[in-house]
Write a protein that holds these residues in place. Structure first.
Motif, PDB file in Angstrom:
ATOM      1  N   THR A  58       0.794  -1.225   0.000  1.00  0.00           N
ATOM      2  CA  THR A  58       0.000   0.000   0.000  1.00  0.00           C
ATOM      3  C   THR A  58       0.835   1.288   0.000  1.00  0.00           C
ATOM      4  OG1 THR A  58      -0.185  -0.169   2.417  1.00  0.00           O
ATOM      5  CG2 THR A  58      -1.995  -1.071   1.136  1.00  0.00           C
ATOM      6  N   VAL A  59       2.148   1.164  -0.192  1.00  0.00           N
ATOM      7  CA  VAL A  59       2.968   2.379  -0.295  1.00  0.00           C
ATOM      8  C   VAL A  59       2.593   3.113  -1.581  1.00  0.00           C
ATOM      9  CG1 VAL A  59       5.308   3.297  -0.627  1.00  0.00           C
ATOM     10  CG2 VAL A  59       4.923   1.447   1.011  1.00  0.00           C
ATOM     11  N   LYS A  60       2.415   4.424  -1.477  1.00  0.00           N
ATOM     12  CA  LYS A  60       2.079   5.233  -2.651  1.00  0.00           C
ATOM     13  C   LYS A  60       3.340   5.903  -3.193  1.00  0.00           C
ATOM     14  CE  LYS A  60      -2.539   6.603  -1.069  1.00  0.00           C
ATOM     15  NZ  LYS A  60      -2.522   6.647   0.399  1.00  0.00           N
ATOM     16  N   GLY A 109       5.190  11.611  -0.138  1.00  0.00           N
ATOM     17  CA  GLY A 109       6.455  11.541   0.602  1.00  0.00           C
ATOM     18  C   GLY A 109       7.609  11.160  -0.306  1.00  0.00           C
ATOM     19  N   ALA A 123      -5.833   6.967  15.664  1.00  0.00           N
ATOM     20  CA  ALA A 123      -4.497   6.873  16.264  1.00  0.00           C
ATOM     21  C   ALA A 123      -3.785   8.227  16.255  1.00  0.00           C
ATOM     22  CB  ALA A 123      -3.659   5.828  15.522  1.00  0.00           C
TER      23      ALA A 123
HETATM   24  C1  ZZB Z   1       6.076   6.779  10.841  1.00  0.00           C
HETATM   25  C2  ZZB Z   1       4.796   6.715  11.540  1.00  0.00           C
HETATM   26  C3  ZZB Z   1       4.519   6.313  12.839  1.00  0.00           C
HETATM   27  C4  ZZB Z   1       3.746   7.179  10.729  1.00  0.00           C
HETATM   28  C5  ZZB Z   1       3.221   6.333  13.297  1.00  0.00           C
HETATM   29  C6  ZZB Z   1       2.424   7.199  11.135  1.00  0.00           C
HETATM   30  C7  ZZB Z   1       2.153   6.765  12.439  1.00  0.00           C
HETATM   31  P1  ZZB Z   1      -0.593  10.932   5.973  1.00  0.00           P
HETATM   32  O1  ZZB Z   1      -1.121  11.122   7.330  1.00  0.00           O
HETATM   33  O2  ZZB Z   1      -1.562  10.221   5.077  1.00  0.00           O
HETATM   34  O3  ZZB Z   1       0.009  12.154   5.338  1.00  0.00           O
HETATM   35  N1  ZZB Z   1       3.633   7.363   4.729  1.00  0.00           N
HETATM   36  C8  ZZB Z   1       4.543   8.274   4.317  1.00  0.00           C
HETATM   37  N2  ZZB Z   1       4.725   8.197   2.996  1.00  0.00           N
HETATM   38  C9  ZZB Z   1       3.906   7.226   2.559  1.00  0.00           C
HETATM   39  C10 ZZB Z   1       3.648   6.673   1.270  1.00  0.00           C
HETATM   40  N3  ZZB Z   1       4.298   7.103   0.199  1.00  0.00           N
HETATM   41  N4  ZZB Z   1       2.742   5.675   1.176  1.00  0.00           N
HETATM   42  C11 ZZB Z   1       2.097   5.227   2.271  1.00  0.00           C
HETATM   43  N5  ZZB Z   1       2.308   5.697   3.508  1.00  0.00           N
HETATM   44  C12 ZZB Z   1       3.197   6.689   3.657  1.00  0.00           C
HETATM   45  O4  ZZB Z   1       0.588   9.898   6.100  1.00  0.00           O
HETATM   46  C13 ZZB Z   1       1.820  10.177   6.681  1.00  0.00           C
HETATM   47  C14 ZZB Z   1       2.277   8.888   7.279  1.00  0.00           C
HETATM   48  O5  ZZB Z   1       2.013   7.827   6.333  1.00  0.00           O
HETATM   49  C15 ZZB Z   1       3.760   8.890   7.542  1.00  0.00           C
HETATM   50  O6  ZZB Z   1       4.045   8.941   8.957  1.00  0.00           O
HETATM   51  C16 ZZB Z   1       4.165   7.490   7.134  1.00  0.00           C
HETATM   52  O7  ZZB Z   1       4.006   6.726   8.308  1.00  0.00           O
HETATM   53  C17 ZZB Z   1       3.166   7.083   6.097  1.00  0.00           C
HETATM   54  F1  ZZB Z   1       2.934   5.946  14.519  1.00  0.00           F
HETATM   55  O8  ZZB Z   1       5.788   7.503   9.652  1.00  0.00           O
HETATM   56  B1  ZZB Z   1       4.339   7.602   9.389  1.00  0.00           B
HETATM   57  C18 ZZB Z   1      -1.500   6.957  13.034  1.00  0.00           C
HETATM   58  C19 ZZB Z   1      -0.266   7.018  12.154  1.00  0.00           C
HETATM   59  N6  ZZB Z   1       0.883   6.762  12.967  1.00  0.00           N
END
Ligand code: ZZB
Length: 259
Positions: A124-126, A130, A207
């Motif tokens: 599901t990585v987009k 990012g 969350a």
């Molecule tokens: C570590 C982390 C720890 C994250 C956590 C979230 C949480 P958003 O909110 O939709 O803008 N992310 C970053 N880039 C991608 C991508 N290309 N594809 C899928 N997921 C991605 O999403 C930002 C968060 O989505 C980022 O922060 C990253 O995961 C992920 F405890 O980094 B996070 C409740 C979420 N908690």
């Protein structure tokens, strides 16, 4: 969207990546996987780092000795934010697919897993968000929790070693509603049955809100402080130690319009 971009230094390449990289990069080159995160305060809980197995990535020269593994789109954006040594330039030295780097061992700054964490696949990585690289915090991210469970369950299918997906998940943040493993609690309460479950969007929203407004750190230097207080402090600490930098996502780019 203002992200913290974290630098996960490569310690040992997967076999496929090794043969590509050894031909393309100077021997003294340091390569980093660079996930973009909104939750720097959770970095203690990193247990692996995800790439999209079908996504196309590059290794880009950021300075004379440092190289970043990210998507082309992210490299272009970084080049216009003063992140690379020459403005508007983002020289690519190698082309790789996510699947090429699965199993690579990287050092994750602040993670309790000092021995390093593995690069693992996440469907599901987009590639439109990012850097296309996502660090995994299964204690606090429901998507990450659902994915590591699935990876461990079907390790053979994914072509990984089961133990790569089974690093210990330690409590980082305590919240009144979900205890100290928010992601696990939510995945169980909402009966989320895998990484593609549509209820994950709701879980993520819950969350984020609970963590930010009511979370208290239960690990690390800022233990006892609220998440709201700790977030900028951890972020600044990572930046000061050169383990991270700010990365801004230009507006509008992720929206695809039709008609
Ligand atoms: C570590 C982390 C720890 C994250 C956590 C979230 C949480 P958003 O909110 O939709 O803008 N992310 C970053 N880039 C991608 C991508 N290309 N594809 C899928 N997921 C991605 O999403 C930002 C968060 O989505 C980022 O922060 C990253 O995961 C992920 F405890 O980094 B996070 C409740 C979420 N908690």
């Amino acid at each position: 969207q203002e992200y913290t971009a974290l630098k996960l230094k490569v310690k040992e390449w997967s076999d496929t990546a090794k043969s590509i990289v050894s031909k393309a990069l100077p021997e003294n080159a340091t390569v980093y996987f660079v996930p973009a995160t909104l939750r720097p305060e959770t970095m203690y809980g990193q247990t692996c780092c995800f790439v999209g197995p079908k996504i196309q990535y590059g290794i880009y020269k950021a300075s004379d000795t440092e190289y970043y593994f990210i998507t082309d789109r992210a490299a272009r954006n970084m080049a216009f934010q003063g992140i690379f040594s020459k403005w508007a330039e983002f020289p690519k030295v190698a082309d790789l697919k996510g699947s090429d780097v699965i199993g690579t061992l990287v050092n994750a700054p602040l993670s309790v897993h000092r021995e390093g964490v593995r690069i693992l696949p996440m469907g599901t990585v987009k590639d439109t968000k990012g850097t296309g690289v996502v660090t995994s915090v299964p204690s606090d991210s429901p998507d990450d929790y659902a994915t590591v469970l699935d990876l461990a369950k079907k390790a053979e299918y994914y072509g990984i070693k089961k133990e790569w997906a089974e690093l210990e998940i330690l409590p980082i943040i305590e919240t009144p509603s979900y205890g100290n493993l928010t992601a696990k609690t939510l995945v169980e309460r909402l009966k989320i049955n895998g990484p593609n479950d549509t209820k994950l969007a709701e879980a993520k929203d819950l969350a984020y809100k609970e963590g930010f407004y009511k979370g208290v750190m239960c690990h690390g230097e800022f233990k006892g402080r609220s998440v709201e207080e700790a977030k900028p402090l951890v972020r600044q600490q990572l930046i000061d130690s050169s383990d991270a930098f700010n990365y801004a996502e230009p507006d509008g780019e992720v929206i695809s319009r039709s008609g």
